[in-house]
Scaffold this motif. Structure first.
Motif, mmCIF file in Angstrom:
data_model
loop_
_atom_site.group_PDB
_atom_site.id
_atom_site.type_symbol
_atom_site.label_atom_id
_atom_site.label_comp_id
_atom_site.label_asym_id
_atom_site.label_seq_id
_atom_site.Cartn_x
_atom_site.Cartn_y
_atom_site.Cartn_z
ATOM 1 N N LEU A 41 74.635 -8.977 19.999
ATOM 2 C CA LEU A 41 75.293 -9.023 18.693
ATOM 3 C C LEU A 41 76.582 -9.841 18.716
ATOM 4 O O LEU A 41 76.940 -10.457 17.713
ATOM 5 N N VAL A 42 77.271 -9.848 19.863
ATOM 6 C CA VAL A 42 78.473 -10.694 19.974
ATOM 7 C C VAL A 42 78.064 -12.157 19.868
ATOM 8 O O VAL A 42 78.677 -12.943 19.123
ATOM 9 N N THR A 45 77.217 -12.987 16.367
ATOM 10 C CA THR A 45 78.409 -13.107 15.529
ATOM 11 C C THR A 45 79.106 -14.446 15.745
ATOM 12 O O THR A 45 79.591 -15.065 14.794
ATOM 13 N N GLY A 48 76.918 -16.873 13.902
ATOM 14 C CA GLY A 48 77.105 -16.695 12.464
ATOM 15 C C GLY A 48 78.436 -17.291 12.004
ATOM 16 O O GLY A 48 78.508 -17.947 10.962
ATOM 17 N N SER A 49 79.494 -17.085 12.807
ATOM 18 C CA SER A 49 80.809 -17.620 12.452
ATOM 19 C C SER A 49 80.775 -19.145 12.420
ATOM 20 O O SER A 49 81.371 -19.769 11.527
ATOM 21 N N PHE A 74 82.524 -9.594 3.404
ATOM 22 C CA PHE A 74 82.306 -9.085 4.759
ATOM 23 C C PHE A 74 83.053 -7.778 5.000
ATOM 24 O O PHE A 74 82.605 -6.914 5.747
ATOM 25 N N THR A 78 81.403 -4.227 6.174
ATOM 26 C CA THR A 78 81.928 -3.433 7.284
ATOM 27 C C THR A 78 82.097 -1.974 6.861
ATOM 28 O O THR A 78 81.755 -1.060 7.619
ATOM 29 N N TYR B 208 71.034 -12.814 12.612
ATOM 30 C CA TYR B 208 71.177 -11.387 12.946
ATOM 31 C C TYR B 208 69.822 -10.694 13.111
ATOM 32 O O TYR B 208 69.679 -9.790 13.945
#
Lengths: 94, 222
Positions: A41-42, A45, A48-49, A74, A78, B208
């Motif tokens: 997931l890191v 991310t 995605g960034s 976002f 969260t 994701y």
């Protein structure tokens, strides 16, 4: 003014995204226990960034309100994920 | 700015905007507001995935063993490449290079279709393996009820993503048609920019979905 970014930067971002995809695919063969999903997931991310900042031009937006819209989106996501999970995780604590 | 593009720019400026710059900013912000609603739409599904994975961890591990790792990985690469060609199409029109814009939009459509073909092959595989949720669902391992739930979320999440890819193909095709008709220039190309935002958002969702469905616990059961 609308910022025109060089094709070179887009190719660099693309290369980084492809490398990170290869890395996360390769790392899925390594059993890191509870760390495996965290690492996956890191990496997701980071990818995605890169997409949001460069391909979606978020880094170059000159209208402040638009930045607020993106950050708020976002931020609420969260809240959705975090608040719901604190409920599920603490249910067994009683 | 040439005379003809200036005339086009004036023509494309809607009367309620002061200038092209303000119109462009408003257009981009409107698109982002829409994308935030899309984040919420997919967010609900990600939330369901997370809660179920937490509750039925073993079933989730079992289910992810049955994903096609290679199709998932190749499709991730295909979408990333399509994002590159999309952003190059936006760059080309910013520079007023209409021909290159059309070529890049066409390549983007090809990548998107390749994604759909691979996704279809994958669905077909799951269908034959009785992994589609419903009365024909069959799973021999432990906790089949919740493995079925994993497949429900798999099909709902990738299904809605695939629907977005289809809509994306429609939008990019429309941009290609409009560009060929000479609607866009270096001064006016908001629809292409916004289609790009939509397309990159679809890529972002897949970035994701890929680790959550294909990678976590695929090669090892803890």
């Amino acid at each position: 003014m609308e910022k025109v970014i060089s094709a070179k930067l887009y190719f660099t971002v693309w290369a980084a995204l492809m490398c990170l995809t290869a890395a996360t695919a390769a790392l899925s063969y390594v059993n890191m226990g509870a760390l495996s999903p965290v690492v996956a997931l890191v990496i997701a991310t980071v990818k995605g960034s890169l997409v949001v900042l460069f391909f979606m031009h978020a880094k170059y937006i000159d209208v402040k309100t638009t930045v607020l819209v993106i950050v708020a989106g976002f931020f609420w996501l969260t809240i959705l994920l975090l608040m719901t999970m604190t409920d599920y995780i603490t249910r067994a604590w009683s | 700015m040439s005379d003809s593009s200036e005339a086009l720019a004036t023509h494309e400026l809607r009367h309620h905007f002061e200038n092209m710059e303000q119109q462009r900013g408003a257009s981009s912000m409107g698109m982002w507001v829409f994308l935030v609603t899309e984040i919420m739409f997919f967010g609900g599904m990600f939330m369901a995935y997370l809660a179920y994975r937490y509750e039925y961890f073993v079933a989730w591990q079992e289910g992810s063993q049955h994903m096609n790792f290679w199709i998932g990985t190749v499709n991730t690469a295909v979408l990333i490449c399509s994002s590159l060609t999309m952003v190059l199409a936006v760059l080309a029109i910013q520079q007023g290079r209409r021909r290159l814009t059309s070529v890049m939009l066409a390549v983007t459509i090809c990548f998107a279709m390749a994604f759909m073909v691979l996704k279809g092959m994958e669905y077909h595989e799951h269908w034959l393996a009785h992994e589609f949720p419903g009365s024909a669902f069959h799973f021999a391992g432990i906790d089949p009820r919740h493995v079925e739930m994993f497949f429900v979320l798999y099909f709902v999440m990738t299904g809605f993503h695939a629907l977005h890819v289809l809509i994306g193909i429609g939008l990019v095709s429309t941009m290609l048609y409009m560009n060929e008709r000479g609607h866009f220039s270096a001064d006016y190309h908001n629809p292409i920019e916004n289609t790009g935002l939509y397309w990159h958002f679809v890529d972002l969702i897949w970035i994701y979905l890929y680790p959550l469905l294909y990678l976590i616990g695929h090669h090892h059961v803890s």
